[in-house]
Structure formats: C-alpha cells, structure tokens
Design an enzyme around this catalytic site. Structure first.
Site, PDB file in Angstrom:
ATOM      1  N   ASN A  48       0.818  -1.215   0.000  1.00 13.66           N
ATOM      2  CA  ASN A  48       0.000   0.000   0.000  1.00 13.66           C
ATOM      3  C   ASN A  48       0.854   1.268   0.000  1.00 13.66           C
ATOM      4  OD1 ASN A  48      -2.270   1.558   0.058  1.00 13.66           O
ATOM      5  ND2 ASN A  48      -2.936   0.960   2.118  1.00 13.66           N
TER       6      ASN A  48
ATOM      7  N   HIS B  78     -15.326  -4.867  10.666  1.00 11.64           N
ATOM      8  CA  HIS B  78     -14.902  -3.558  11.150  1.00 11.64           C
ATOM      9  C   HIS B  78     -16.089  -2.652  11.415  1.00 11.64           C
ATOM     10  CE1 HIS B  78     -10.529  -3.773  10.384  1.00 11.64           C
ATOM     11  NE2 HIS B  78     -10.943  -4.826   9.708  1.00 11.64           N
TER      12      HIS B  78
ATOM     13  N   ARG C 139     -14.142  -5.585  15.164  1.00  8.75           N
ATOM     14  CA  ARG C 139     -13.185  -4.574  15.628  1.00  8.75           C
ATOM     15  C   ARG C 139     -13.911  -3.246  15.774  1.00  8.75           C
ATOM     16  NH1 ARG C 139      -8.101  -2.248  12.118  1.00  8.75           N
ATOM     17  NH2 ARG C 139      -9.513  -0.493  11.821  1.00  8.75           N
TER      18      ARG C 139
ATOM     19  N   TYR D 245      -7.377   8.036  12.004  1.00  7.77           N
ATOM     20  CA  TYR D 245      -7.028   6.890  11.169  1.00  7.77           C
ATOM     21  C   TYR D 245      -7.733   5.627  11.669  1.00  7.77           C
ATOM     22  CZ  TYR D 245      -4.334   3.628   8.377  1.00  7.77           C
ATOM     23  OH  TYR D 245      -3.983   2.648   7.482  1.00  7.77           O
TER      24      TYR D 245
ATOM     25  N   ASP E  17      -7.778  -1.587  17.370  1.00  3.83           N
ATOM     26  CA  ASP E  17      -6.477  -1.342  16.750  1.00  3.83           C
ATOM     27  C   ASP E  17      -5.989   0.044  17.185  1.00  3.83           C
ATOM     28  OD1 ASP E  17      -4.275  -1.186  15.093  1.00  3.83           O
ATOM     29  OD2 ASP E  17      -5.334  -1.847  13.285  1.00  3.83           O
TER      30      ASP E  17
ATOM     31  N   HIS F  83      -3.148   1.223  16.120  1.00  5.73           N
ATOM     32  CA  HIS F  83      -2.386   1.734  14.968  1.00  5.73           C
ATOM     33  C   HIS F  83      -1.041   2.345  15.362  1.00  5.73           C
ATOM     34  CE1 HIS F  83      -5.391   0.853  11.968  1.00  5.73           C
ATOM     35  NE2 HIS F  83      -6.319   1.460  12.671  1.00  5.73           N
TER      36      HIS F  83
ATOM     37  N   GLU G  73      -4.617  -4.322  19.204  1.00  5.14           N
ATOM     38  CA  GLU G  73      -3.669  -4.471  18.098  1.00  5.14           C
ATOM     39  C   GLU G  73      -2.706  -3.292  17.983  1.00  5.14           C
ATOM     40  OE1 GLU G  73      -5.770  -5.266  14.500  1.00  5.14           O
ATOM     41  OE2 GLU G  73      -4.258  -4.304  13.250  1.00  5.14           O
TER      42      GLU G  73
ATOM     43  N   GLU H  55       1.182  -6.672  11.351  1.00 10.57           N
ATOM     44  CA  GLU H  55       0.747  -6.467   9.961  1.00 10.57           C
ATOM     45  C   GLU H  55       1.823  -5.803   9.110  1.00 10.57           C
ATOM     46  OE1 GLU H  55      -2.792  -4.097  10.759  1.00 10.57           O
ATOM     47  OE2 GLU H  55      -1.809  -2.350   9.922  1.00 10.57           O
TER      48      GLU H  55
ATOM     49  N   ARG I  66       0.147 -11.105  13.462  1.00 12.38           N
ATOM     50  CA  ARG I  66      -0.689 -10.662  12.341  1.00 12.38           C
ATOM     51  C   ARG I  66       0.021 -10.625  10.984  1.00 12.38           C
ATOM     52  NH1 ARG I  66      -5.018  -8.387  12.036  1.00 12.38           N
ATOM     53  NH2 ARG I  66      -4.400  -6.419  11.065  1.00 12.38           N
TER      54      ARG I  66
ATOM     55  N   HIS J 259      -3.519 -10.067   8.913  1.00 15.29           N
ATOM     56  CA  HIS J 259      -4.002  -8.823   8.310  1.00 15.29           C
ATOM     57  C   HIS J 259      -4.847  -9.176   7.081  1.00 15.29           C
ATOM     58  CE1 HIS J 259      -2.529  -4.751   6.429  1.00 15.29           C
ATOM     59  NE2 HIS J 259      -3.656  -4.593   7.070  1.00 15.29           N
TER      60      HIS J 259
ATOM     61  N   ASP K  79      -6.469  -3.343   1.171  1.00 13.97           N
ATOM     62  CA  ASP K  79      -5.297  -3.152   0.317  1.00 13.97           C
ATOM     63  C   ASP K  79      -4.547  -4.466   0.085  1.00 13.97           C
ATOM     64  OD1 ASP K  79      -4.899  -2.215   3.202  1.00 13.97           O
ATOM     65  OD2 ASP K  79      -2.836  -2.624   2.626  1.00 13.97           O
TER      66      ASP K  79
ATOM     67  N   GLU L 238      -8.612 -11.197   9.673  1.00 11.50           N
ATOM     68  CA  GLU L 238      -9.266  -9.921   9.369  1.00 11.50           C
ATOM     69  C   GLU L 238      -9.963 -10.021   8.010  1.00 11.50           C
ATOM     70  OE1 GLU L 238      -6.557  -6.629   9.049  1.00 11.50           O
ATOM     71  OE2 GLU L 238      -8.156  -5.137   9.152  1.00 11.50           O
TER      72      GLU L 238
ATOM     73  N   TRP M 221       0.386   7.703  11.746  1.00 13.43           N
ATOM     74  CA  TRP M 221      -1.038   7.384  11.535  1.00 13.43           C
ATOM     75  C   TRP M 221      -1.950   8.217  12.401  1.00 13.43           C
ATOM     76  CZ3 TRP M 221       2.274   2.931  11.665  1.00 13.43           C
ATOM     77  CH2 TRP M 221       2.617   2.522  10.379  1.00 13.43           C
TER      78      TRP M 221
HETATM   79  O1  EZ4 Z   1      -3.690   0.236   8.343  1.00 15.62           O
HETATM   80  O2  EZ4 Z   1      -4.165  -2.032   5.643  1.00 15.62           O
HETATM   81  O3  EZ4 Z   1      -5.731  -3.771  10.843  1.00 15.62           O
HETATM   82  N1  EZ4 Z   1      -5.779  -3.213   9.815  1.00 15.62           N
HETATM   83  C1  EZ4 Z   1      -5.142  -2.104   9.537  1.00 15.62           C
HETATM   84  C2  EZ4 Z   1      -5.239  -1.584   8.123  1.00 15.62           C
HETATM   85  C3  EZ4 Z   1      -3.912  -0.989   7.714  1.00 15.62           C
HETATM   86  C4  EZ4 Z   1      -3.834  -0.815   6.232  1.00 15.62           C
HETATM   87  C5  EZ4 Z   1      -2.458  -0.342   5.811  1.00 15.62           C
HETATM   88  O4  EZ4 Z   1      -2.267  -0.502   4.465  1.00 15.62           O
HETATM   89  O5  EZ4 Z   1      -4.505  -1.542  10.385  1.00 15.62           O
HETATM   90  O6  EZ4 Z   1      -6.273  -0.683   7.970  1.00 15.62           O
HETATM   91 CO    CO Z   2      -4.037  -2.876  11.986  1.00 12.76          CO
END
Ligand code: EZ4
Ligand code: CO
Length: 402
Positions: A37, A122, A147, A159, A210, A212, A236, A262, A283, A312, A316, A339, A402
């Site tokens: 990505n 999600h 999630r 994000y 998550d 992030h 996560e 991920e 992941r 993951h 993407d 996921e 992020w």
């Molecule tokens: O941020 O796939 O858990 N899933 C994630 C995704 C990632 C994107 C990054 O390319 O965190 O949304």
């Molecule tokens: Co993630």
C-alpha cells in the site's frame, strides 16, 4: 515443467493492486499478490527488473529452492519491498502446484484443521452510537468478532475510522493527508466505547481494537488496563514494534491480549515477541511476510509459544492474498482470527475468486490451486492512481504516525 513467462499487472479497480502472474510452458498459470500500500510501483519495479528475469526457465515445483534463491541471492535481505516481491512468487508457485496436483492448496498444507475461518469485521463510526449501530449489522450478518474504532471528540480524521458510504480506504492522496492526534483525548475516550458495546451485546461477541502504533509502551499499558473489564480478544499494534522488548513493559501491566505484525516482513521481526510470549496473536500475512512458505514458518514458531495467527486482511490486500491466506488459516493448528473487509465490486470482478463468506466464517475455494485469478483485460481498464497512507501530527506539529 518450466516457467516460460511472468507478468506484473498493476490495476486500480477502486484502489491499487499489483499482481504477479507466472506462466509455465505447459500452460498452467499461477497468481500472487504483490501489493504494498502506497509503495506499489517499487514492488512492481523490483519484480520486473530483478525477479522476473531470474524465473524464466526454472522448474515451478521447486518452491522452497526458488524462495531461498530470491532471499539469499539478493544479498540485501528482508525489507517490505523485497519480501512482498518474494511473496508474490511463492504464492503463484503454490497456485501452480495445486493446479498440477488437482488439489486446493490447503490440502497440500496438511488438509483442514477446522470447518471454517473465523473472521472479524470492522465497526467504525464518528460516534459511539454510530459504532453500536454498525456492530448490530455485523452481528445480524453472523459475525462472531468485530473490531471497534470510533471518532475521538476534539479530533477529526482519525485513522482507522471509516465514515460515509463505500468501502474502507485509508490511502487517499498522492501526498499523504495530515491529521492531528492527541493521545490524551484518545485514552480518555476508548473505554467508554467498549463499555457501551459490551453492555449491549453481552460477553460472547469477540471485540477487538487497533491502536495503529500510536502509543508508547506505558500508554499502551494504561489502555490495556482500562479495557480489561470489557474482555477484548485483542488490542492491536499498541506501539510501533521495531523495539520488540518494548512489549515487556506492556505485558507487565495488563492482561488484555495483544496482537501485532501487519507491517512485519520476516520471522526475525517477531522472533522475540513470540519466543518471550510478549504477544498473543501474530498478524503477519501472506503478501507482506514472504508468501505461504514463510508465513507457515512464522505460525509454526508461534505455535510453540501459545501464539495464534491473526492475519491482516484489509482492502489493500488483494483477493489473491485473501484466497491464499484462507488456505493457510484453515490448515494450521494455531489459527486465531482472520481480518476481513469486503472489496469493492470492481475489485471482485477483476479478481474472480471462489472463497465465500457464510455466517461469520470464510471458506477457501475447493478449486485446484488457490481458487482465484486476475482478469487481465478488465484490469487494464483501471490505470494506476498514486495514493498514499496519511500521517498524524501532535497538536504542536510534531510528526507522529497514523
Ligand atoms: O492500516 O491495511 O488492521 N488493519 C489495519 C489496516 C492498515 C492498512 C495499511 O495498508 O490496520 O487498515
Ligand atoms: Co491494523
């Protein structure tokens, strides 16, 4: 049998995907996802310039030898671009082997260890009420795991929070979008989201979150502790994981299970996390961790340390990756969760596939190989469009992530 051709196909049916198609002199073909990505063309160039010429004339059955040749032969080991390129080759070769054997790939990996692959959906919205409404939809669709991500009062453009119509897509502009982040506001708000959802949906729905990579270890420890009453299945990416020993600090303070990986691209990125039992779910995924062969090694190591898989599977990662992931998921003994985010209709059309969702589970295709392909003519109608992931800055302008 020999590899006679390998094509790198870049297409953007709603978002960018890179796919490797390997062709043999006997007419059997295999596909591998090579999407990274925001850095798609780097992998496409790596494949075109440095990998494809090495594949022509090789025996496609020698999956392990070709993997080692590309990994060790590059001299410059690891890294997301290299490992995504190797993953694409490995995945395509498993596809070919399955087709030649007349078996779905999971049969070559030891056969089924379970009836279906439990996935998580999600639920995200600006408000807690909005998230509750989303969770209700997932539960009605049969999901066993969801999630939760909510907007944070005082912040805009958080994000991981999808609002409005269409599928979730974090990569937006060619130049990364910028948003403002406040850890204080975030840590204050998240527990109230989980309290509401746990109250309303009871104790058995698996709930995930998550972070992030936006926290420090001690902040993550506090978040984990504050979420303990709501019994998460996992928290996560609490912190960036380059410093694997940083997870010791989180572990010392909370029983909230942790998931990470991920962005990892090799077993070395998670070796300490796994062997010190610092995480509960790993992941790593097919496309970014070196393909089916390498991913299985990571999961085998994880099994020794009570760590389960949690690959993951965001939008993407192409349907080629999802197809491959499901063959791994259904066969390994220590599967945890997968996921799952549905792709756009256009993406599903470009990548015809046989896997299917039913009542909270995904099922791999029973067709020989991976059970997925790319429609090259259709793919050609969707030209590449530069799109990058966003960045965050703190309120004083400091670059966060992020
Ligand atoms: O941020 O796939 O858990 N899933 C994630 C995704 C990632 C994107 C990054 O390319 O965190 O949304
Ligand atoms: Co993630």
């Amino acid at each position: 049998m020999k590899i006679s051709d390998a094509r790198v196909i870049v297409t953007s049916p709603g978002r960018n995907f890179v796919t490797l198609k390997i062709v043999t002199d006997e007419g059997v073909t295999g596909v591998g996802d090579a999407t990274l990505n925001g850095r798609e063309l780097a992998v496409a160039a790596y494949l075109n310039e440095h990998v494809v010429p090495l594949l022509i004339g090789r025996d496609p059955h020698r999956i392990e030898d070709i993997w080692q040749y590309l990994y060790k032969g590059a001299y410059w080991r690891r890294g997301p671009v290299t490992m995504t390129a190797i993953a694409a080759v490995d995945t395509a070769l498993w596809d070919i082997k399955g087709k030649v054997a007349g078996l779905p790939v999971y049969q070559l990996l030891g056969g089924r260890s379970r009836e279906g692959v439990t996935v998580y959906g999600h639920a995200s919205a600006d408000t807690v009420d909005g998230v509750l409404a989303e969770v209700a939809k997932y539960v009605a669709d049969g999901y066993k795991a969801v999630r939760l991500q909510a907007g944070i009062p005082g912040l805009s453009g958080v994000y991981g929070v999808h609002t409005g119509p269409g599928v979730y897509e974090p990569a937006s502009a060619a130049v990364p979008a910028e948003a403002v982040w406040s850890t204080e506001r975030y840590l204050h708000h998240v527990p109230s989201l989980f309290e509401r959802v746990r109250d309303e949906f009871g104790p058995t729905l698996k709930l995930l979150h998550d972070a992030h990579h936006r926290l420090t270890p001690i902040e993550a420890a506090r978040l984990g502790k504050s979420l303990e009453p709501y019994a998460l299945t996992w928290l996560e990416d609490p912190v960036p994981a380059e410093l694997q020993e940083g997870f010791r600090l989180i572990r010392r303070h909370t029983t909230t299970p942790l998931a990470v990986g991920e962005v990892f691209n090799s077993v070395w990125d998670c070796q300490q996390l796994i062997t010190e039992q610092l995480v509960d779910y790993i992941r790593t995924t097919v496309v970014h961790a070196g393909g089916i062969s390498a991913l299985r090694r990571i999961f085998d190591l994880a099994a020794l340390y009570h760590v389960r898989s949690g690959s993951h599977g965001a939008t993407d990662l192409s349907p080629v990756c999802m197809a491959a992931a499901l063959h791994v998921d259904v066969s390994i003994p220590n599967f945890g969760l997968q996921e799952y985010m549905p792709h756009t209709e256009e993406t599903d059309e470009v990548f015809p596939h046989g896997y299917r969702f039913e009542n909270g589970y995904l099922h791999p295709s029973e067709a020989p190989g991976l059970g997925v392909d790319i429609d090259e003519e259709l793919a050609a109608k969707y030209p590449y469009r530069p799109a990058a992931l966003p960045v965050n800055r703190l309120e004083d302008g400091t670059l966060h992530s992020w």
